[in-house]
Design a protein around this motif. Sequence first.
Motif, PDB file in Angstrom:
ATOM      1  N   LEU A 110       0.758  -1.241   0.077  1.00 21.55           N
ATOM      2  CA  LEU A 110       0.003   0.050  -0.105  1.00 21.55           C
ATOM      3  C   LEU A 110       0.798   1.229   0.100  1.00 21.55           C
ATOM      4  O   LEU A 110       0.700   2.109  -0.902  1.00 21.55           O
ATOM      5  CB  LEU A 110      -1.043   0.135   1.337  1.00 21.55           C
ATOM      6  N   LEU A 111       1.895   1.285   0.851  1.00 17.32           N
ATOM      7  CA  LEU A 111       2.831   2.578   1.013  1.00 17.32           C
ATOM      8  C   LEU A 111       3.526   2.743  -0.273  1.00 17.32           C
ATOM      9  O   LEU A 111       3.558   3.680  -0.907  1.00 17.32           O
ATOM     10  CB  LEU A 111       3.746   2.164   1.927  1.00 17.32           C
ATOM     11  N   VAL A 112       3.858   1.553  -1.001  1.00 20.22           N
ATOM     12  CA  VAL A 112       4.613   1.841  -2.273  1.00 20.22           C
ATOM     13  C   VAL A 112       3.774   2.321  -3.377  1.00 20.22           C
ATOM     14  O   VAL A 112       3.856   3.054  -4.380  1.00 20.22           O
ATOM     15  CB  VAL A 112       5.455   0.286  -2.925  1.00 20.22           C
ATOM     16  N   ALA A 113       2.551   1.642  -3.410  1.00 18.73           N
ATOM     17  CA  ALA A 113       1.572   1.952  -4.443  1.00 18.73           C
ATOM     18  C   ALA A 113       1.221   3.553  -4.241  1.00 18.73           C
ATOM     19  O   ALA A 113       0.953   4.234  -5.202  1.00 18.73           O
ATOM     20  CB  ALA A 113       0.224   1.295  -4.650  1.00 18.73           C
ATOM     21  N   GLY A 117       2.573   6.262  -7.149  1.00 22.94           N
ATOM     22  CA  GLY A 117       1.234   6.991  -7.795  1.00 22.94           C
ATOM     23  C   GLY A 117       1.366   8.627  -7.598  1.00 22.94           C
ATOM     24  O   GLY A 117       1.207   9.250  -8.618  1.00 22.94           O
ATOM     25  N   LEU A 118       1.679   9.008  -6.423  1.00 20.34           N
ATOM     26  CA  LEU A 118       1.630  10.274  -5.940  1.00 20.34           C
ATOM     27  C   LEU A 118       2.572  11.028  -6.768  1.00 20.34           C
ATOM     28  O   LEU A 118       2.553  12.220  -7.290  1.00 20.34           O
ATOM     29  CB  LEU A 118       1.694  10.441  -4.445  1.00 20.34           C
ATOM     30  N   VAL A 119       3.834  10.490  -6.672  1.00 20.64           N
ATOM     31  CA  VAL A 119       4.980  11.095  -7.516  1.00 20.64           C
ATOM     32  C   VAL A 119       4.659  11.266  -9.121  1.00 20.64           C
ATOM     33  O   VAL A 119       4.967  12.260  -9.387  1.00 20.64           O
ATOM     34  CB  VAL A 119       6.438  10.171  -7.365  1.00 20.64           C
ATOM     35  N   VAL A 120       4.110  10.261  -9.747  1.00 18.78           N
ATOM     36  CA  VAL A 120       3.588  10.501 -10.891  1.00 18.78           C
ATOM     37  C   VAL A 120       2.596  11.522 -10.945  1.00 18.78           C
ATOM     38  O   VAL A 120       2.704  12.555 -11.812  1.00 18.78           O
ATOM     39  CB  VAL A 120       2.995   8.974 -11.445  1.00 18.78           C
ATOM     40  N   TRP A 121       1.528  11.461 -10.080  1.00 19.34           N
ATOM     41  CA  TRP A 121       0.472  12.646 -10.030  1.00 19.34           C
ATOM     42  C   TRP A 121       1.009  14.066  -9.879  1.00 19.34           C
ATOM     43  O   TRP A 121       0.460  14.977 -10.716  1.00 19.34           O
ATOM     44  CB  TRP A 121      -0.472  12.268  -9.080  1.00 19.34           C
ATOM     45  N   SER A 182       7.550   5.477 -17.373  1.00 16.31           N
ATOM     46  CA  SER A 182       7.534   6.458 -16.481  1.00 16.31           C
ATOM     47  C   SER A 182       8.376   6.180 -15.168  1.00 16.31           C
ATOM     48  O   SER A 182       8.305   5.556 -14.113  1.00 16.31           O
ATOM     49  CB  SER A 182       5.960   6.259 -15.572  1.00 16.31           C
ATOM     50  N   TRP A 183       9.694   7.013 -15.689  1.00 18.60           N
ATOM     51  CA  TRP A 183      10.813   6.701 -14.762  1.00 18.60           C
ATOM     52  C   TRP A 183      10.454   7.436 -13.226  1.00 18.60           C
ATOM     53  O   TRP A 183      10.647   6.958 -11.983  1.00 18.60           O
ATOM     54  CB  TRP A 183      12.031   7.570 -15.124  1.00 18.60           C
ATOM     55  N   LEU A 184       9.375   8.296 -13.202  1.00 11.74           N
ATOM     56  CA  LEU A 184       8.908   8.889 -11.932  1.00 11.74           C
ATOM     57  C   LEU A 184       8.101   7.832 -11.279  1.00 11.74           C
ATOM     58  O   LEU A 184       8.502   7.785  -9.925  1.00 11.74           O
ATOM     59  CB  LEU A 184       8.089   9.949 -12.237  1.00 11.74           C
ATOM     60  N   GLY A 185       7.436   7.081 -11.770  1.00  7.26           N
ATOM     61  CA  GLY A 185       6.717   5.933 -10.991  1.00  7.26           C
ATOM     62  C   GLY A 185       7.829   5.022 -10.350  1.00  7.26           C
ATOM     63  O   GLY A 185       7.736   4.470  -9.309  1.00  7.26           O
ATOM     64  N   HIS A 186       9.019   4.538 -11.248  1.00  9.47           N
ATOM     65  CA  HIS A 186       9.732   3.864 -10.593  1.00  9.47           C
ATOM     66  C   HIS A 186      10.347   4.393  -9.315  1.00  9.47           C
ATOM     67  O   HIS A 186      10.792   3.610  -8.411  1.00  9.47           O
ATOM     68  CB  HIS A 186      10.773   3.510 -11.648  1.00  9.47           C
ATOM     69  N   LEU A 187      10.912   5.727  -9.500  1.00  7.67           N
ATOM     70  CA  LEU A 187      11.484   6.544  -8.511  1.00  7.67           C
ATOM     71  C   LEU A 187      10.512   6.468  -7.318  1.00  7.67           C
ATOM     72  O   LEU A 187      11.158   6.191  -6.162  1.00  7.67           O
ATOM     73  CB  LEU A 187      11.708   7.758  -9.125  1.00  7.67           C
ATOM     74  N   GLY A 188       9.482   6.917  -7.592  1.00 15.82           N
ATOM     75  CA  GLY A 188       8.682   6.913  -6.427  1.00 15.82           C
ATOM     76  C   GLY A 188       8.318   5.528  -5.860  1.00 15.82           C
ATOM     77  O   GLY A 188       8.283   5.338  -4.594  1.00 15.82           O
ATOM     78  N   GLY A 189       8.537   4.524  -6.396  1.00 18.10           N
ATOM     79  CA  GLY A 189       8.304   3.156  -5.830  1.00 18.10           C
ATOM     80  C   GLY A 189       9.451   2.908  -5.046  1.00 18.10           C
ATOM     81  O   GLY A 189       9.472   2.283  -4.004  1.00 18.10           O
ATOM     82  N   LEU A 190      10.470   2.985  -5.546  1.00 14.76           N
ATOM     83  CA  LEU A 190      11.790   2.920  -4.974  1.00 14.76           C
ATOM     84  C   LEU A 190      11.838   3.622  -3.660  1.00 14.76           C
ATOM     85  O   LEU A 190      12.236   3.163  -2.553  1.00 14.76           O
ATOM     86  CB  LEU A 190      13.054   3.311  -6.072  1.00 14.76           C
ATOM     87  N   ILE A 191      11.606   4.971  -3.461  1.00 13.00           N
ATOM     88  CA  ILE A 191      11.418   5.643  -2.525  1.00 13.00           C
ATOM     89  C   ILE A 191      10.637   4.997  -1.380  1.00 13.00           C
ATOM     90  O   ILE A 191      11.054   5.001  -0.090  1.00 13.00           O
ATOM     91  CB  ILE A 191      11.190   7.219  -2.683  1.00 13.00           C
ATOM     92  N   GLY A 192       9.459   4.560  -1.944  1.00 13.53           N
ATOM     93  CA  GLY A 192       8.383   3.940  -0.897  1.00 13.53           C
ATOM     94  C   GLY A 192       9.101   2.561  -0.225  1.00 13.53           C
ATOM     95  O   GLY A 192       8.857   2.463   0.775  1.00 13.53           O
ATOM     96  N   GLY A 193       9.648   1.902  -1.073  1.00 13.41           N
ATOM     97  CA  GLY A 193      10.301   0.622  -0.634  1.00 13.41           C
ATOM     98  C   GLY A 193      11.280   1.047   0.409  1.00 13.41           C
ATOM     99  O   GLY A 193      11.664   0.301   1.391  1.00 13.41           O
TER     100      GLY A 193
END
Length: 249
Positions: A110-113, A117-121, A182-193
């Motif tokens: 949930l945190l990673v999603a 998603g928010l970084v993309v948004w 979407s590199w931003l989606g990848h980066l946001g997921g990495l930050i969440g992890g």
Amino acid sequence: MSGSDMDRGGWSRGPVDAEQMIAEARKAFFVMFAFLAVVWLLQLANYADDYAFSRDHGVVAGDVTSLPGILSAPFLHWSWAHIESNSGPLFVFGFLAAYRGVVRFLGLSLLVALTSGLVVWFFERGDADTVGASGLIFGYFGYVVVRGIFDRHLIDTLIGVVMAASFAYMLTVAVPGTPGVSWLGHLGGLIGGLAGAWLFRDRRPRPAARSGSGSGSGSGSGTGTPALPQNPANPRADLHKELGDLGLL
């Protein structure tokens, strides 16, 4: 947790009950299998409807009505090649993230999603619908790489080192420059992890180590192998215990 699970100020030796670990790993396997089954079933329906699900339930930067898509986008893909490229890494990293505890894994997901998603948004450009499980993949990857450090668990730390060395190339698509990704989606997921590894770290108290007793604390006699000393002052005591639990000593 018993005194044999954790040395004072040292590294976790892992659960004494191997059956408990196997049970958690079994649950992790079925959770990831079910997750992939849902993703592929949605892909079939998505394909049959000319990818209307991806258009209607993705994340569009700055579009308030697309915010619920933050939770649905990881389940959707734009093509068969897209879902095929994500399925293997999703299962491997998802299983490694879940095998120490499925409940903690669900919170991490949930945190990673949300972070992906928010970084993309907030930061993506254009009005494209962003979907795909790659944000989760990068989140699980970051979590697996650093979890052992925060949990002070030797085996998980070694797993993290191996995963980081084997899949470091993935980070090349978490930076600008890859067209259509979407590199931003990848980066946001990495930050969440990475954040999840800290937030969901093992906070259980660490009792004092038990002092050695019985025949193992003596010089050793007979045909049995003498037990290794468990003196907390010995910097290698935890490593010896981990190797012994794995049957390597």
